[in-house]
Motif scaffolding. Structure first.
Motif, PDB file in Angstrom:
ATOM      1  N   ASP A 107      68.456  44.676  11.166  1.00 47.36           N
ATOM      2  CA  ASP A 107      67.766  45.616  10.395  1.00 47.36           C
ATOM      3  C   ASP A 107      66.901  46.755  11.306  1.00 47.36           C
ATOM      4  O   ASP A 107      66.675  47.727  10.846  1.00 47.36           O
ATOM      5  CB  ASP A 107      66.714  44.773   9.820  1.00 47.36           C
ATOM      6  N   THR A 108      66.551  46.422  12.435  1.00 46.03           N
ATOM      7  CA  THR A 108      65.729  47.135  13.313  1.00 46.03           C
ATOM      8  C   THR A 108      66.569  48.288  13.823  1.00 46.03           C
ATOM      9  O   THR A 108      66.066  49.525  13.657  1.00 46.03           O
ATOM     10  CB  THR A 108      65.164  46.525  14.626  1.00 46.03           C
ATOM     11  N   LEU A 109      67.842  48.182  14.240  1.00 44.10           N
ATOM     12  CA  LEU A 109      68.994  49.026  14.655  1.00 44.10           C
ATOM     13  C   LEU A 109      69.024  49.946  13.442  1.00 44.10           C
ATOM     14  O   LEU A 109      69.335  51.414  13.566  1.00 44.10           O
ATOM     15  CB  LEU A 109      70.087  48.370  15.073  1.00 44.10           C
ATOM     16  N   LEU A 162      69.354  48.042  24.105  1.00 48.59           N
ATOM     17  CA  LEU A 162      69.062  49.210  23.108  1.00 48.59           C
ATOM     18  C   LEU A 162      68.658  50.262  24.153  1.00 48.59           C
ATOM     19  O   LEU A 162      67.395  50.051  25.014  1.00 48.59           O
ATOM     20  CB  LEU A 162      68.292  48.994  21.846  1.00 48.59           C
ATOM     21  N   VAL A 163      69.082  51.611  24.199  1.00 44.26           N
ATOM     22  CA  VAL A 163      68.741  52.786  24.956  1.00 44.26           C
ATOM     23  C   VAL A 163      68.197  53.430  23.859  1.00 44.26           C
ATOM     24  O   VAL A 163      68.917  54.044  23.018  1.00 44.26           O
ATOM     25  CB  VAL A 163      69.603  53.567  25.759  1.00 44.26           C
ATOM     26  N   HIS A 164      66.691  53.622  23.809  1.00 46.82           N
ATOM     27  CA  HIS A 164      66.070  54.427  22.719  1.00 46.82           C
ATOM     28  C   HIS A 164      66.099  55.729  22.985  1.00 46.82           C
ATOM     29  O   HIS A 164      66.515  56.248  24.169  1.00 46.82           O
ATOM     30  CB  HIS A 164      64.496  54.198  22.642  1.00 46.82           C
ATOM     31  N   THR A 165      65.642  56.834  22.114  1.00 49.98           N
ATOM     32  CA  THR A 165      65.902  58.156  22.548  1.00 49.98           C
ATOM     33  C   THR A 165      64.776  58.795  23.609  1.00 49.98           C
ATOM     34  O   THR A 165      64.993  59.971  23.959  1.00 49.98           O
ATOM     35  CB  THR A 165      65.756  58.879  21.126  1.00 49.98           C
ATOM     36  N   GLN A 175      59.099  45.107  18.864  1.00 50.50           N
ATOM     37  CA  GLN A 175      58.061  46.020  19.335  1.00 50.50           C
ATOM     38  C   GLN A 175      58.222  47.394  19.147  1.00 50.50           C
ATOM     39  O   GLN A 175      57.242  48.413  18.991  1.00 50.50           O
ATOM     40  CB  GLN A 175      57.692  45.776  20.697  1.00 50.50           C
ATOM     41  N   ILE A 176      59.501  47.852  18.451  1.00 51.46           N
ATOM     42  CA  ILE A 176      59.819  48.993  18.217  1.00 51.46           C
ATOM     43  C   ILE A 176      60.063  49.411  16.937  1.00 51.46           C
ATOM     44  O   ILE A 176      60.702  48.449  16.166  1.00 51.46           O
ATOM     45  CB  ILE A 176      61.292  49.348  19.143  1.00 51.46           C
ATOM     46  N   SER A 177      59.422  50.535  16.521  1.00 56.85           N
ATOM     47  CA  SER A 177      59.763  51.047  14.912  1.00 56.85           C
ATOM     48  C   SER A 177      60.069  52.428  15.128  1.00 56.85           C
ATOM     49  O   SER A 177      60.375  52.998  15.994  1.00 56.85           O
ATOM     50  CB  SER A 177      58.389  50.969  14.295  1.00 56.85           C
ATOM     51  N   ALA A 178      60.969  52.792  13.854  1.00 61.78           N
ATOM     52  CA  ALA A 178      61.100  54.334  13.784  1.00 61.78           C
ATOM     53  C   ALA A 178      60.181  55.040  14.207  1.00 61.78           C
ATOM     54  O   ALA A 178      59.130  55.031  13.530  1.00 61.78           O
ATOM     55  CB  ALA A 178      62.142  54.605  12.637  1.00 61.78           C
TER      56      ALA A 178
END
Length: 182
Positions: A107-109, A162-165, A175-178
């Protein structure tokens, strides 16, 4: 029509890459500005959705990586130049640890708009299992050493991650949200 052309282009590129890999040849570089990036995230978007089966055409199994299924030493480790990252990249393998990580973080992805890059798969069945698990998230094989080399150089030679932007690697995604990265 666009999907059919994209699938055909993807298939042709994967066949060419598989043939070059089988012959031990390096991929042909048409132009390298010094800021070249992997093609896999683009392929993932082209093959996402119902026609994603075409990604398996021309792909040789098994394919592997030098990355290891381990715990990331430190979340938020800078691993890639963020200037070319337009969306987060989930780096996984077709194995149990990655599958559990994907199930837990699906769901987070999806919320983040991530694409999934598969760096290791023993067979088409394992790849297809991952593909079904993450639908409708785009998924593509990553068979070149480019990404693994960058992750190793940064001290993050592991998966799943996950490699974030922002170019930073994370395994703990709650701990990460859009729109924000902590």
């Amino acid at each position: 029509m666009v999907r059919m052309v994209a699938a055909l282009l993807t298939t042709l590129l994967l066949v060419q890459q598989a043939q070059a890999q089988a012959q031990g040849a390096a991929p042909t570089v048409l132009h390298d500005s010094g800021r070249s990036v992997p093609f896999s995230p683009l392929v993932a978007q082209l093959v996402a959705g119902d026609e994603a089966e075409s990604v398996l055409q021309g792909l040789s199994f098994p394919f592997g990586t030098s990355l290891q299924p381990k715990v990331l030493a430190r979340d938020g480790l800078q691993v890639l130049d963020p200037t070319w990252l337009t969306q987060p990249l989930a780096i996984v393998a077709a194995e149990d640890l990655s599958m559990r990580w994907l199930q837990f973080n699906r769901d987070t992805l999806l919320q983040l708009g991530a694409v999934v890059l598969v760096v290791q798969a023993q067979d088409a069945q394992g790849f297809k299992q991952l593909q079904e698990l993450v639908q409708p998230i785009g998924i593509a094989p990553e068979v070149s050493p480019w990404l693994a080399e960058r992750l190793h150089a940064a001290g993050a030679g592991v998966y799943p991650v996950l490699v974030h932007t922002d170019g930073r690697a994370y395994q703990v995604l709650f701990q990460i949200s859009a729109g924000e990265v902590q």
